[in-house]
Scaffold this motif. Sequence first.
Motif, PDB file in Angstrom:
ATOM      1  N   ALA A 120       0.823  -1.211   0.000  1.00  0.00           N
ATOM      2  CA  ALA A 120       0.000   0.000   0.000  1.00  0.00           C
ATOM      3  C   ALA A 120       0.854   1.256   0.000  1.00  0.00           C
ATOM      4  N   ALA A 121       1.940   1.249   0.787  1.00  0.00           N
ATOM      5  CA  ALA A 121       2.809   2.422   0.847  1.00  0.00           C
ATOM      6  C   ALA A 121       3.507   2.681  -0.484  1.00  0.00           C
ATOM      7  N   SER A 122       3.896   1.605  -1.176  1.00  0.00           N
ATOM      8  CA  SER A 122       4.597   1.762  -2.454  1.00  0.00           C
ATOM      9  C   SER A 122       3.671   2.255  -3.561  1.00  0.00           C
ATOM     10  N   ARG A 123       2.361   2.188  -3.321  1.00  0.00           N
ATOM     11  CA  ARG A 123       1.378   2.638  -4.308  1.00  0.00           C
ATOM     12  C   ARG A 123       0.439   3.659  -3.685  1.00  0.00           C
ATOM     13  N   ARG A 124       1.007   4.594  -2.988  1.00  0.00           N
ATOM     14  CA  ARG A 124       0.230   5.590  -2.251  1.00  0.00           C
ATOM     15  C   ARG A 124      -0.714   6.356  -3.182  1.00  0.00           C
ATOM     16  N   GLY A 125      -1.968   6.446  -2.758  1.00  0.00           N
ATOM     17  CA  GLY A 125      -2.950   7.197  -3.520  1.00  0.00           C
ATOM     18  C   GLY A 125      -3.609   6.428  -4.647  1.00  0.00           C
ATOM     19  N   SER A 126      -3.143   5.213  -4.921  1.00  0.00           N
ATOM     20  CA  SER A 126      -3.719   4.430  -6.006  1.00  0.00           C
ATOM     21  C   SER A 126      -4.983   3.721  -5.535  1.00  0.00           C
ATOM     22  N   ALA A 127      -5.680   3.108  -6.487  1.00  0.00           N
ATOM     23  CA  ALA A 127      -6.893   2.378  -6.144  1.00  0.00           C
ATOM     24  C   ALA A 127      -6.577   1.174  -5.260  1.00  0.00           C
ATOM     25  N   THR A 128      -5.430   0.503  -5.509  1.00  0.00           N
ATOM     26  CA  THR A 128      -5.060  -0.650  -4.692  1.00  0.00           C
ATOM     27  C   THR A 128      -4.740  -0.221  -3.257  1.00  0.00           C
ATOM     28  N   ASP A 129      -4.113   0.929  -3.100  1.00  0.00           N
ATOM     29  CA  ASP A 129      -3.840   1.458  -1.761  1.00  0.00           C
ATOM     30  C   ASP A 129      -5.145   1.726  -1.024  1.00  0.00           C
ATOM     31  N   THR A 130      -6.064   2.380  -1.701  1.00  0.00           N
ATOM     32  CA  THR A 130      -7.361   2.689  -1.089  1.00  0.00           C
ATOM     33  C   THR A 130      -8.119   1.423  -0.714  1.00  0.00           C
ATOM     34  N   ALA A 131      -8.092   0.434  -1.619  1.00  0.00           N
ATOM     35  CA  ALA A 131      -8.798  -0.820  -1.349  1.00  0.00           C
ATOM     36  C   ALA A 131      -8.178  -1.556  -0.172  1.00  0.00           C
ATOM     37  N   ALA A 132      -6.846  -1.627  -0.131  1.00  0.00           N
ATOM     38  CA  ALA A 132      -6.158  -2.341   0.948  1.00  0.00           C
ATOM     39  C   ALA A 132      -6.451  -1.699   2.294  1.00  0.00           C
TER      40      ALA A 132
END
Length: 315
Positions: A120-132
Amino acid sequence: MLTYASKRVLIGLVTLLAASIIVFAVLEVVPGDPARLMLGMNATEDAVRALQEQMGFNQPLLTRYFNWLGGLLTGDFGKSYTYSVPVLDLIKERMAVSLPLAMTSLVISTIIAIPVGIFAASRRGSATDTAAMGIAQIGVAIPNFWFALLLVYLFAIVLRLLPAGGFAGWENGFWPSIKSLILPSLALALPQASILARVTRSSLLDVLGEDYIRTARAKGLSRRKVLYYHALRNALIPVLTILGMQFSFLLAGTIIIENVFYLPGLGRLVFQAITQRDLIVVQGVVIMLVAIVVIINLLVDLGYAVVDPRLWSRS
């Protein structure tokens, strides 16, 4: 490093001494005669006097405290009047269930949470981060006993893959015993994994915003190498703190889950001892749990020093 470790050990010993005073004092402030409370209000005077003599309740306060403290140091936690066995034997028997349960839950929680937090941290702000993080928030909000009931319904009643409760006993084999612990471990681990994943993400994002991380990137290091070899190690201190707290909770705070799954662990022992007014057992289990928490905190402090040597170099 030795000075840092010595200070932490000294703090732990002082904490244990203070805890022993508090735990002992709690028995003294219970309204009424402890012996009569343990035996019930309908007990005869002869029975009350016999228990007072057996437990040493008729001795001076300081004498009783130092006798109890000396017994703890030699492994004598007293004798349960309900079970008529030494309290330490009861603790050892129940620890054979609670300790594997806590360790299994912590391992499951860590295996799930650390990768999810890093991802989640490596993809901050992405949809996967939000979902996780959304799923993690749901995991934090759901009570573990309700989640336990869902697991029992799915895996024990519908799929019939795992037992709904009880403990097979280590004498009946390793796999049957582990099967008895899988559902309660999952019920305990998933809410804890949600908390740990959020802490891992937050800590890692804080570190990724530091100047030295930008410098490493400016020197040409790949994002993956900066994340795993520079940022992650410095982000582990809050994670270690949460891990220590979670292990303490998993070992000492599982009364509800142990009752849901009918596991003969420490939490259930405390519950039974309270309902049976076996105050000596309650006293012994509580001081044992306090000692375990202090030891875990000591190990976490030493883990800080391994992760960040600056801590002990300044001591």
